[in-house]
Design a protein around this motif. Structure first.
Motif, mmCIF file in Angstrom:
data_model
loop_
_atom_site.group_PDB
_atom_site.id
_atom_site.type_symbol
_atom_site.label_atom_id
_atom_site.label_comp_id
_atom_site.label_asym_id
_atom_site.label_seq_id
_atom_site.Cartn_x
_atom_site.Cartn_y
_atom_site.Cartn_z
ATOM 1 N N VAL A 50 6.359 3.393 1.735
ATOM 2 C CA VAL A 50 5.444 2.788 0.773
ATOM 3 C C VAL A 50 4.044 3.325 1.022
ATOM 4 N N GLN A 51 3.402 3.797 -0.017
ATOM 5 C CA GLN A 51 2.020 4.265 0.083
ATOM 6 C C GLN A 51 1.088 3.090 -0.180
ATOM 7 N N LEU A 52 0.089 2.934 0.680
ATOM 8 C CA LEU A 52 -0.857 1.824 0.565
ATOM 9 C C LEU A 52 -2.267 2.382 0.491
ATOM 10 N N VAL A 53 -3.055 1.850 -0.427
ATOM 11 C CA VAL A 53 -4.445 2.287 -0.573
ATOM 12 C C VAL A 53 -5.339 1.052 -0.595
ATOM 13 N N GLU A 54 -6.232 0.963 0.405
ATOM 14 C CA GLU A 54 -7.165 -0.156 0.482
ATOM 15 C C GLU A 54 -8.460 0.175 -0.250
ATOM 16 N N SER A 55 -9.117 -0.856 -0.721
ATOM 17 C CA SER A 55 -10.429 -0.705 -1.353
ATOM 18 C C SER A 55 -11.217 -1.991 -1.172
ATOM 19 N N GLY A 56 -12.528 -1.897 -1.421
ATOM 20 C CA GLY A 56 -13.357 -3.094 -1.405
ATOM 21 C C GLY A 56 -14.231 -3.268 -0.188
ATOM 22 N N GLY A 57 -14.097 -2.368 0.787
ATOM 23 C CA GLY A 57 -14.956 -2.477 1.962
ATOM 24 C C GLY A 57 -16.397 -2.129 1.637
ATOM 25 N N ALA B 85 -0.009 -1.016 -3.538
ATOM 26 C CA ALA B 85 1.207 -0.425 -2.974
ATOM 27 C C ALA B 85 1.974 0.352 -4.027
ATOM 28 N N SER B 86 2.557 1.452 -3.596
ATOM 29 C CA SER B 86 3.379 2.261 -4.504
ATOM 30 C C SER B 86 4.804 1.723 -4.539
ATOM 31 N N GLY B 87 5.565 2.191 -5.492
ATOM 32 C CA GLY B 87 6.986 1.902 -5.519
ATOM 33 C C GLY B 87 7.342 0.604 -6.212
ATOM 34 N N ARG B 88 8.640 0.334 -6.166
ATOM 35 C CA ARG B 88 9.161 -0.859 -6.818
ATOM 36 C C ARG B 88 9.544 -1.895 -5.779
ATOM 37 N N ALA B 89 9.935 -3.058 -6.252
ATOM 38 C CA ALA B 89 10.400 -4.142 -5.387
ATOM 39 C C ALA B 89 9.347 -4.583 -4.395
ATOM 40 N N ARG C 107 -1.339 -12.448 -3.018
ATOM 41 C CA ARG C 107 -0.606 -11.291 -3.522
ATOM 42 C C ARG C 107 -0.345 -11.449 -5.008
ATOM 43 N N ASP C 108 -0.279 -10.318 -5.701
ATOM 44 C CA ASP C 108 0.054 -10.277 -7.121
ATOM 45 C C ASP C 108 1.222 -9.312 -7.260
ATOM 46 N N ASN C 109 2.423 -9.840 -7.328
ATOM 47 C CA ASN C 109 3.610 -8.989 -7.362
ATOM 48 C C ASN C 109 3.697 -8.161 -8.654
ATOM 49 N N ALA C 110 3.123 -8.666 -9.733
ATOM 50 C CA ALA C 110 3.141 -7.919 -10.996
ATOM 51 C C ALA C 110 2.284 -6.659 -10.902
ATOM 52 N N LYS C 111 1.256 -6.699 -10.050
ATOM 53 C CA LYS C 111 0.354 -5.551 -9.912
ATOM 54 C C LYS C 111 0.553 -4.791 -8.609
ATOM 55 N N ASN C 112 1.529 -5.206 -7.804
ATOM 56 C CA ASN C 112 1.775 -4.550 -6.516
ATOM 57 C C ASN C 112 0.533 -4.528 -5.634
ATOM 58 N N THR C 113 -0.166 -5.642 -5.591
ATOM 59 C CA THR C 113 -1.386 -5.696 -4.796
ATOM 60 C C THR C 113 -1.413 -6.922 -3.878
ATOM 61 N N VAL C 114 -2.119 -6.759 -2.784
ATOM 62 C CA VAL C 114 -2.419 -7.865 -1.894
ATOM 63 C C VAL C 114 -3.927 -7.854 -1.665
ATOM 64 N N ASN C 115 -4.519 -9.015 -1.678
ATOM 65 C CA ASN C 115 -5.967 -9.141 -1.565
ATOM 66 C C ASN C 115 -6.358 -9.968 -0.351
ATOM 67 N N LEU C 116 -7.552 -9.717 0.131
ATOM 68 C CA LEU C 116 -8.110 -10.497 1.223
ATOM 69 C C LEU C 116 -9.528 -10.895 0.825
ATOM 70 N N GLN C 117 -9.711 -12.161 0.502
ATOM 71 C CA GLN C 117 -11.029 -12.691 0.190
ATOM 72 C C GLN C 117 -11.683 -13.125 1.494
#
Length: 123
Positions: A2-9, A24-28, A71-81
């Protein structure tokens, strides 16, 4: 893999807020457990927060009440507030994915990692 790309720092004053995102890339994506870790200069990588496939969450004691993982499974993202930031929160923050689907605090239970994003909190 799985490819992961962080942003927001970035750079923020003490007491301020930042929101990190990890795509995150990919499915599931929904089957994975996701975690945020951080590493400050001269220190070991440490657990910050995790979220399981069932959306159960876990936090390091040092960030409880200040940070929120989601997490937002529809967008394949996880967030940290991150709120009420402190200078000791300064580190490179890494996103990680675990195929076991748990919100584990041990880095060895995660399979793939992002490149990291720098968070700097000034006093």
């Amino acid at each position: 893999q799985v490819q992961l790309v962080e942003s927001g720092g970035g750079l923020v004053q003490a007491g301020g807020s930042l929101r990190l995102s990890c795509a995150a890339s990919g499915r599931a994506f929904w089957i994975y457990g996701m975690g945020w870790f951080r590493q400050a200069p001269g220190k070991e990588r440490e657990f910050v927060a995790g979220i399981s496939r069932g959306a159960a969450t876990a936090y390091a004691d040092s960030v409880k009440g200040r940070f929120t993982i989601s997490r937002d499974n529809a967008k394949n993202t996880v967030n940290l507030q991150m709120n009420s930031l402190k200078p000791e929160d300064t580190a490179v923050y890494y996103c990680a994915v675990g195929r076991r689907g748990r919100a584990d605090s041990s880095p060895v239970t995660y399979d793939d990692w992002g490149q990291g994003t720098q968070v700097t909190v000034s006093s």
